[in-house]
Design a protein around this motif. Structure first.
Motif, PDB file in Angstrom:
ATOM      1  N   LYS A  59      10.497 -28.804  -4.787  1.00 19.69           N
ATOM      2  CA  LYS A  59      11.439 -29.918  -4.955  1.00 19.69           C
ATOM      3  C   LYS A  59      11.114 -30.704  -6.232  1.00 19.69           C
ATOM      4  N   GLU A  63      13.081 -30.959  -9.959  1.00 20.69           N
ATOM      5  CA  GLU A  63      13.434 -32.266 -10.520  1.00 20.69           C
ATOM      6  C   GLU A  63      12.926 -32.412 -11.951  1.00 20.69           C
ATOM      7  N   GLU A  66      15.012 -30.226 -14.282  1.00 14.57           N
ATOM      8  CA  GLU A  66      16.360 -30.764 -14.456  1.00 14.57           C
ATOM      9  C   GLU A  66      16.364 -32.035 -15.305  1.00 14.57           C
ATOM     10  N   LEU A  84      21.028 -24.426 -13.022  1.00 17.59           N
ATOM     11  CA  LEU A  84      21.408 -25.443 -12.039  1.00 17.59           C
ATOM     12  C   LEU A  84      22.084 -24.811 -10.821  1.00 17.59           C
ATOM     13  N   GLU A  85      22.936 -23.825 -11.053  1.00 17.38           N
ATOM     14  CA  GLU A  85      23.562 -23.113  -9.930  1.00 17.38           C
ATOM     15  C   GLU A  85      22.502 -22.434  -9.069  1.00 17.38           C
ATOM     16  N   GLU A  86      21.524 -21.818  -9.731  1.00 16.78           N
ATOM     17  CA  GLU A  86      20.457 -21.152  -8.982  1.00 16.78           C
ATOM     18  C   GLU A  86      19.605 -22.163  -8.220  1.00 16.78           C
ATOM     19  N   HIS A  87      19.342 -23.325  -8.825  1.00 15.46           N
ATOM     20  CA  HIS A  87      18.594 -24.366  -8.119  1.00 15.46           C
ATOM     21  C   HIS A  87      19.334 -24.779  -6.850  1.00 15.46           C
ATOM     22  N   GLU A  88      20.647 -25.010  -6.957  1.00 18.92           N
ATOM     23  CA  GLU A  88      21.430 -25.411  -5.782  1.00 18.92           C
ATOM     24  C   GLU A  88      21.393 -24.320  -4.710  1.00 18.92           C
ATOM     25  N   HIS A  89      21.544 -23.089  -5.130  1.00 20.47           N
ATOM     26  CA  HIS A  89      21.498 -21.957  -4.199  1.00 20.47           C
ATOM     27  C   HIS A  89      20.137 -21.900  -3.497  1.00 20.47           C
ATOM     28  N   LYS A  91      17.905 -24.364  -3.157  1.00 17.88           N
ATOM     29  CA  LYS A  91      17.754 -25.541  -2.285  1.00 17.88           C
ATOM     30  C   LYS A  91      18.388 -25.260  -0.927  1.00 17.88           C
ATOM     31  N   TYR A  92      19.568 -24.682  -0.945  1.00 19.49           N
ATOM     32  CA  TYR A  92      20.253 -24.338   0.293  1.00 19.49           C
ATOM     33  C   TYR A  92      19.424 -23.341   1.114  1.00 19.49           C
TER      34      TYR A  92
END
Length: 157
Positions: A59, A63, A66, A84-89, A91-92
């Motif tokens: 996490k 941060e 980013e 950023l897309e990969e980070h969101e994926h 995180k999910y």
């Protein structure tokens, strides 16, 4: 974009080295998941480790990238958008509560691919255009590798 040769070590600016060492911890996580499957460890035990790893390591790592690394290239840069897309994926995936075995396999595959992308492509682009001021700002906010401590249930051993 050209990919860095896989067999030649990549020289990292001193300010980015802690992030690269943290990437090694992420690759170890992927290895541990593989070991867990080899040993028929219950997916819940491995997901508990993922939750711990997220809170104590990944996490904050995301941060920092980013806030201090990605802005060097700009928010509309294709590599930043991909990261950023990969980070969101990811995180999910670290929050999933069902289909755990399949999710663990996806985490292992996608986290490793993400780390390879950042190390071989994104960080190289950042190093090409970052100013000393950019590196200094990163160094001020992240001078040492994130230490996530020891996890009690070493299922991979």
């Amino acid at each position: 974009m050209a990919e860095a040769p896989k067999n030649k070590p990549i020289k990292r600016h001193k300010a980015i080295q802690p992030l690269s060492r943290e990437h090694h911890q992420g690759l170890l996580l992927c290895w541990k998941i593989g070991k867990g499957f080899e040993k028929d460890i219950e997916p819940e035990r491995m997901m508990n480790y993922l939750a711990w790893f997220w809170e104590n390591h990944l996490k904050l790592h995301f941060e920092i990238e980013e806030k201090y690394v990605f802005p060097v290239l700009g928010e509309n840069h294709e590599l930043v958008e991909q990261a950023l897309e990969e980070h969101e994926h990811l995180k999910y995936l670290f929050q999933v509560k069902e289909g755990l075995a399949d999710n663990l396999k996806t985490v292992r595959r996608d986290l490793e691919a993400h780390i390879r992308f950042e190390e071989r492509i994104l960080f190289n682009e950042v190093q090409k255009i970052a100013s000393e001021e950019d590196f200094q700002k990163l160094k001020e906010h992240h001078d040492e590798e994130i230490s996530c401590g020891l996890y009690q249930d070493e299922f991979w051993i």
